[in-house]
Design a protein around this motif. Structure first.
Motif, short mmCIF file in Angstrom:
data_model
loop_
_atom_site.label_atom_id
_atom_site.label_comp_id
_atom_site.label_asym_id
_atom_site.label_seq_id
_atom_site.Cartn_x
_atom_site.Cartn_y
_atom_site.Cartn_z
N ASN A 173 0.88 -1.18 0.00
CA ASN A 173 0.00 0.00 0.00
C ASN A 173 0.91 1.22 0.00
N PHE A 174 1.43 1.53 -1.17
CA PHE A 174 2.50 2.52 -1.28
C PHE A 174 1.98 3.91 -1.62
N VAL A 186 15.50 4.76 1.60
CA VAL A 186 14.11 4.53 1.96
C VAL A 186 13.28 5.59 1.25
N LEU A 187 12.26 5.15 0.50
CA LEU A 187 11.44 6.05 -0.30
C LEU A 187 10.00 6.02 0.18
N GLU A 188 9.31 7.14 -0.02
CA GLU A 188 7.88 7.21 0.21
C GLU A 188 7.24 8.00 -0.92
N TYR A 189 5.95 7.78 -1.12
CA TYR A 189 5.22 8.42 -2.21
C TYR A 189 4.49 9.64 -1.68
N ALA A 190 4.71 10.80 -2.34
CA ALA A 190 4.04 12.05 -1.98
C ALA A 190 2.79 12.17 -2.84
N GLU A 191 1.62 12.07 -2.22
CA GLU A 191 0.37 12.10 -2.98
C GLU A 191 0.09 13.47 -3.59
N ASP A 192 0.53 14.55 -2.94
CA ASP A 192 0.22 15.88 -3.47
C ASP A 192 0.98 16.18 -4.74
#
Length: 511
Positions: A22-23, A88-94
């Protein structure tokens, strides 16, 4: 002096790693694919895979894992690279982009690099990322996950006696198994752990494990005999302790270890002739079998877990095996059967709802659907989608097939049974969106429709106009037709004031 202009004409297409998480959001199930120097994120929909983001990477990935920090509803993506670094990466929804949350180095100043391939694993709580990068050493990277974010602690090395490690994995044992009490901690009863997801899926992490971290290593000695041994990682003491079990002289062709989650626990030792289940106290083996029940051999290249007792495995011939564990009266039985023939897999990922992604390094990747027949028996497989892969390119030649002065590349792609000849053209592709049968067309023009937007009250800017192509004027011998595009899928006839529809049109430009 001559100069060469070098440009990448084709993005990498060979799939090396894949997983689900659930990225992008808590409600979306994503398939994340690593293609050599790029990473692609897709959303799993009932119609198939929908691409979300595609970004380049500065390194070849050896470990890709999704994990969830405490208090978060989305997953982080951990990547370890071949040149001893990680991020370590994360997804920025904006913004719809990937952000780097943390990064670091895994390199040591001393040590002999491994000759049989780098290995990277992670425990079920996603608190210990473990690597075998140098002979005789195992590097531990602890991660502290909290509501404030993920914190990377300093990595440390643990020395092992075995030099030629073939594979390793973390192991969970069933209730009543081995228990370890670190110094300064109270003694606990039987070792228990929450149900851990497969290596291709995301997991929740609380930053602490409910039991000891048991590592199983498959290694080869100087006489080319292969053995299994377990260690316990004492994180606080930064030491390796003897594990709860070991097994000498496993199958000589064993090359893969697969952890089995609770309630069964233990691990699977995968070889060419046999697959062996080790519970920590007992073993059970079975041979690979075809759909008809005949014994066969298989060089397994990829695997994934469907649930806690079913595994899918693919071999170098493209055969897809279903391995089932049945727990009956505290004993486990094994069953294997061939359910389909696919492309040669480099990785497998079960997406749920019967969908299976088969990533390929030697040919096209596939999206398959597994269905269970009403009459019982093994599931059947039907293709849903295919994804082009040109690699590996053994040889190629540039030719002008159409004799128009534009060279095309003819490649020898793939390997083994999936070898093929591909023709690559560098140019603009045209995709058909809609078609209509019209005869006697003498002319055609596109008309743009404009709409005004309010100006900026602070700067007193004039209203701005936005133009959209909406109308298509088609002239025939004795009439004119006007087609209106309501949306991307609907086209219907319309009328415009001042346009004579019963006469042919000579010119109709935008002004």
């Amino acid at each position: 002096m001559s100069y060469n202009y070098v440009v990448t004409a084709q993005k990498p297409t060979a799939v090396a790693h894949c997983l689900t998480a659930n990225f992008t959001s808590a409600a979306d199930l994503n398939l994340i694919v690593s293609k050599v120097l790029r990473i692609e994120v897709h959303t799993v929909t009932p119609e198939g895979l929908q691409p979300v983001v595609d970004v380049p990477l500065y390194g070849r990935v050896i470990l890709m894992r999704a994990y969830r920090a405490q208090g978060r509803d989305k997953d982080y993506l951990f990547l370890a690279f071949e040149r001893y670094s990680f991020c370590v990466l994360e997804y920025a929804e904006d913004s719809g982009t990937l952000l780097t949350v943390a990064n670091g180095e895994l390199v040591d100043r001393i040590g002999r690099k491994v000759e049989f391939g780098q290995i990277g694993i992670v425990d079920s709580s996603s608190s210990l990322f473990t690597f075998h990068l140098y002979e005789g050493l195992i590097k531990i990277l602890p991660i502290s996950n909290s509501k404030s974010g993920c914190t990377m602690k300093d990595p440390f090395n643990l020395r092992v006696e075995e030099l030629r490690l073939i594979d390793m994995c973390y192991v969970k044992l069933a209730s009543g198994g081995y228990a370890y009490t670190p110094s300064g901690a109270s003694s606990t009863s039987a070792f228990e752990a929450p149900g851990a997801p497969s290596s291709s899926s995301s997991s929740s992490s609380s930053g602490a494990s409910s039991g000891p971290h048991i590592i199983a290593v498959l290694f080869e000695d100087s006489k080319r005999n292969r053995h299994l041994k377990t260690y316990i990682v004492a994180v606080e003491e930064k030491d390796l302790l003897d594990g709860p079990f070991s097994q000498s002289n496993v199958e000589s062709t064993a090359n893969m270890l697969l952890p089995v989650t609770l309630p069964c626990g233990g691990l699977l030792i995968v070889g060419e002739e046999l697959v062996t289940y080790h519970s920590g106290s007992s073993t059970r083996s079975t041979r690979w079998r075809t759909r008809s029940g005949a014994d066969t051999s298989a060089q397994i290249r990829a695997s994934c877990a469907v649930d806690s007792h079913r595994f899918l495995l693919g071999d170098e011939l493209g055969r897809l095996f279903l391995l089932t564990l049945e727990l009956v009266d505290a004993s486990v039985s094994l069953q294997t059967t061939t359910i389909a023939e696919t492309v040669i897999p480099s990785c497998l990922c079960y997406l749920g709802s019967g969908l299976l992604f088969v990533g390929g390094c030697f040919t096209d990747s596939q999206l398959l659907r597994l269905t269970h027949p009403d009459t019982g028996g093994p599931p059947t497989v039907e293709p849903v989608d295919s994804f082009t892969n040109l690699g590996p390119i053994v040889d190629f030649v540039v030719v002008d097939l159409d004799r128009q002065g534009q060279g095309q590349i003819v490649t020898c792609s793939g390997a083994s049974k999936d070898g093929s000849i591909r023709i690559v053209r560098n140019g603009i592709g045209i995709n058909e969106l809609a078609s209509m049968e019209l005869t006697g067309v003498k002319g055609m023009w596109s008309l743009m429709e404009g709409c005004s937007t309010a100006g900026d009250a602070m700067t007193e800017d004039a209203p701005q106009w936005q133009w959209n192509t909406r109308f298509l004027v088609i002239s025939f011998i004795g009439e004119t037709k006007l087609l209106s595009m309501q949306d991307e899928e609907t086209i219907e006839e319309a009328e415009l004031p001042g346009l004579a529809m019963d006469e042919p049109t000579l010119l109709c430009p935008n002004v």
